[in-house]
Write a protein that holds these residues in place. Sequence first.
Motif, mmCIF file in Angstrom:
data_model
loop_
_atom_site.group_PDB
_atom_site.id
_atom_site.type_symbol
_atom_site.label_atom_id
_atom_site.label_comp_id
_atom_site.label_asym_id
_atom_site.label_seq_id
_atom_site.Cartn_x
_atom_site.Cartn_y
_atom_site.Cartn_z
ATOM 1 N N ALA A 124 23.043 31.080 -4.147
ATOM 2 C CA ALA A 124 22.919 30.356 -3.031
ATOM 3 C C ALA A 124 21.359 30.202 -2.498
ATOM 4 O O ALA A 124 20.471 30.999 -2.856
ATOM 5 N N SER A 125 21.073 29.207 -1.569
ATOM 6 C CA SER A 125 19.653 29.222 -1.081
ATOM 7 C C SER A 125 19.875 29.270 0.436
ATOM 8 O O SER A 125 21.076 29.317 1.011
ATOM 9 N N TYR A 126 18.728 29.659 1.125
ATOM 10 C CA TYR A 126 18.681 29.955 2.469
ATOM 11 C C TYR A 126 17.483 29.698 3.138
ATOM 12 O O TYR A 126 16.462 29.352 2.467
ATOM 13 N N VAL A 127 17.495 29.510 4.423
ATOM 14 C CA VAL A 127 16.429 29.372 5.291
ATOM 15 C C VAL A 127 16.596 30.183 6.614
ATOM 16 O O VAL A 127 17.940 30.208 7.113
ATOM 17 N N ILE A 128 15.572 30.489 7.125
ATOM 18 C CA ILE A 128 15.723 31.178 8.492
ATOM 19 C C ILE A 128 15.302 29.942 9.752
ATOM 20 O O ILE A 128 14.399 29.425 9.386
ATOM 21 N N GLN A 129 16.194 29.921 10.522
ATOM 22 C CA GLN A 129 16.050 29.121 11.845
ATOM 23 C C GLN A 129 15.846 29.499 12.739
ATOM 24 O O GLN A 129 16.442 30.533 13.227
ATOM 25 N N THR A 130 14.976 29.064 13.829
ATOM 26 C CA THR A 130 14.975 29.410 15.122
ATOM 27 C C THR A 130 15.193 28.515 16.218
ATOM 28 O O THR A 130 14.827 27.354 15.743
ATOM 29 N N SER A 131 15.569 28.778 17.596
ATOM 30 C CA SER A 131 15.764 27.837 18.589
ATOM 31 C C SER A 131 15.659 28.347 19.854
ATOM 32 O O SER A 131 15.775 29.764 19.938
ATOM 33 N N THR A 132 15.171 27.910 20.720
ATOM 34 C CA THR A 132 14.850 28.127 22.085
ATOM 35 C C THR A 132 15.879 27.996 23.092
ATOM 36 O O THR A 132 16.288 28.282 24.193
#
Length: 99
Positions: free
Chosen positions: A45-53
């Motif tokens: 699997a591949s992944y990313v870390i995402q953020t949001s306000t």
Amino acid sequence: NLDFNGDGVPNGVEYFMGRTGSPFTPNPVVADGKITWPKDPGARASYVIQTSTTLAAEGQPGGWTTEASGVADHGNSVEFTLPAGRSKVFVRLKVTTPE
């Protein structure tokens, strides 16, 4: 996006974390300004870390954006250091598995 056990954690994320088949997958907690997810080194699997306000969709003001810095892959875990200077930030681990 499927959640077989209904714990709010998608099946792909559970697979990435090595928690497939578990009755409940706990969400990681913030400790010393960092969030750590377990990682199965054998997971394809591949992944990313995402953020949001604001929890808005990607591309919308305050929406989900991929973080390029502050991410450390330790083989059996992924660690994200929260960005400094933000009063509120939501963080998610987005996992993609091959079909």
